[in-house]
Write an enzyme that holds these catalytic residues in place. Structure first.
Site, short mmCIF file in Angstrom:
data_model
loop_
_atom_site.label_atom_id
_atom_site.label_comp_id
_atom_site.label_asym_id
_atom_site.label_seq_id
_atom_site.Cartn_x
_atom_site.Cartn_y
_atom_site.Cartn_z
N ASP A 12 -4.60 3.46 1.10
CA ASP A 12 -3.68 2.60 1.53
C ASP A 12 -3.23 1.26 0.80
O ASP A 12 -4.29 1.04 0.01
CB ASP A 12 -4.19 2.27 3.06
N CYS A 75 -0.96 5.45 4.31
CA CYS A 75 -0.07 4.31 4.33
C CYS A 75 1.33 4.96 4.60
O CYS A 75 1.69 6.07 3.62
CB CYS A 75 -0.08 3.76 2.84
N CYS A 187 3.64 2.88 11.34
CA CYS A 187 2.92 1.82 10.36
C CYS A 187 1.49 2.05 10.94
O CYS A 187 1.26 2.06 12.24
CB CYS A 187 3.54 0.64 10.60
#
Length: 291
Positions: A12, A75, A187
């Site tokens: 990420d 991510c 997210c």
């Protein structure tokens, strides 16, 4: 490292991917985990697609060099902008967070309309829109970038965060031709405010966490059945113990083993990371991948 257990690399741009790691560990406890957080170069959302792809490939190759046998792109921005490049150039199998989240939402939507919230870059890429469209689902996409710093500030149940979420989502579930009946958390920061979002969205709207969906997709790829509730609880406790004694010579069967790599402050990652992962973060190393 033991060859009996899968070695899973998780990448990420910063901290949010730890929510994905948390869910993976719950389903795949008997594994060795390598987590790379590119904290010196976050946020990725302000970077061009070419830059994100270059950063993401560098992170993936680093994890491969550390022994990763499977890659999880934890991510949403990197998945949205760089997944094609990663799949083409990575040397081991890779999975992102967009497709699993979209598939989970499509499976439960009755109105065939789904709302997605995420960073500006993720929403602008329309990655979820395209993934949902392929599944016959209409997508209502909304960029909600202010929620990220609020989460990192620790305001996960703060009135200001609730007000910001209400403003962002005020038009998401109004009656249209097809009213959205699912909200996708696009997210990896947002699972930490899921209870708050539950208060904001209508009670008949389901919430899909892409972290959970990605963990399930990876477990399925590995041929691992989900553990029972009691086993999952034991795994979380074992994970916490493993973090407190990271130098143990050989983890016990069923106990996850962790190594964390960051490109910026180790101390900050330990401090913020524990909130995302759900237990203390230790065994953190600083690395420099250059430009």
């Amino acid at each position: 490292m033991s060859r009996q257990r899968p070695v899973i690399g998780v990448f990420d741009s910063g901290f949010g991917g730890l929510t994905v790691l948390r869910e993976i560990v719950r389903l795949v406890p008997n594994a060795e985990y390598l987590y790379f957080g590119d904290t010196a170069r976050l946020p990725y959302g302000t970077k061009s697609a070419d830059t994100v792809a270059r950063y993401a490939l560098g992170a993936c190759h680093f994890l491969e060099g550390q022994g990763a046998e499977h890659l999880v792109i934890a991510c949403n921005t990197a998945t949205a902008l760089a997944m094609d490049a990663i799949e083409a150039k990575a040397n081991v199998p890779a999975i992102g967070v967009v497709e699993p989240g979209a598939s989970a939402a499509a499976a439960i939507s009755k109105t065939r309309s789904v709302a997605v919230i995420g960073t500006e870059a993720t929403i602008s890429s329309h990655a979820y829109h395209h993934a949902l469209e392929r599944l016959g689902i209409n997508a209502y996409e909304k960029a909600t970038p202010l929620l990220v710093p609020l989460v990192e500030e620790g305001w996960t149940d703060h009135p200001v965060t609730k007000q910001v979420a209400e403003i962002y989502l005020q038009d998401a579930f109004v009656r249209r031709e097809q009213r959205s009946d699912v909200l996708v958390l696009g997210c990896t920061h947002y699972p930490l405010i899921r209870p708050l979002l539950r208060k904001v969205v209508p009670s008949d709207v389901a919430i899909v966490d892409s972290a959970e969906s990605t963990a399930k997709a990876l477990a399925k790829k590995l041929g691992i059945a989900p553990p029972s509730a009691s086993a999952a609880g034991a795994t979380q406790a074992a994970g916490a113990r493993a973090q407190m004694a990271p130098s143990a010579p050989e983890p016990k069967e069923g106990t996850p083993d962790f190594r964390f790599f960051v490109t910026d402050s180790v101390q900050k990652f330990r401090r913020l990371g524990s909130g995302f992962l759900g237990h203390p973060v230790d065994n953190v190393e600083h690395v420099d991948l250059g430009g």
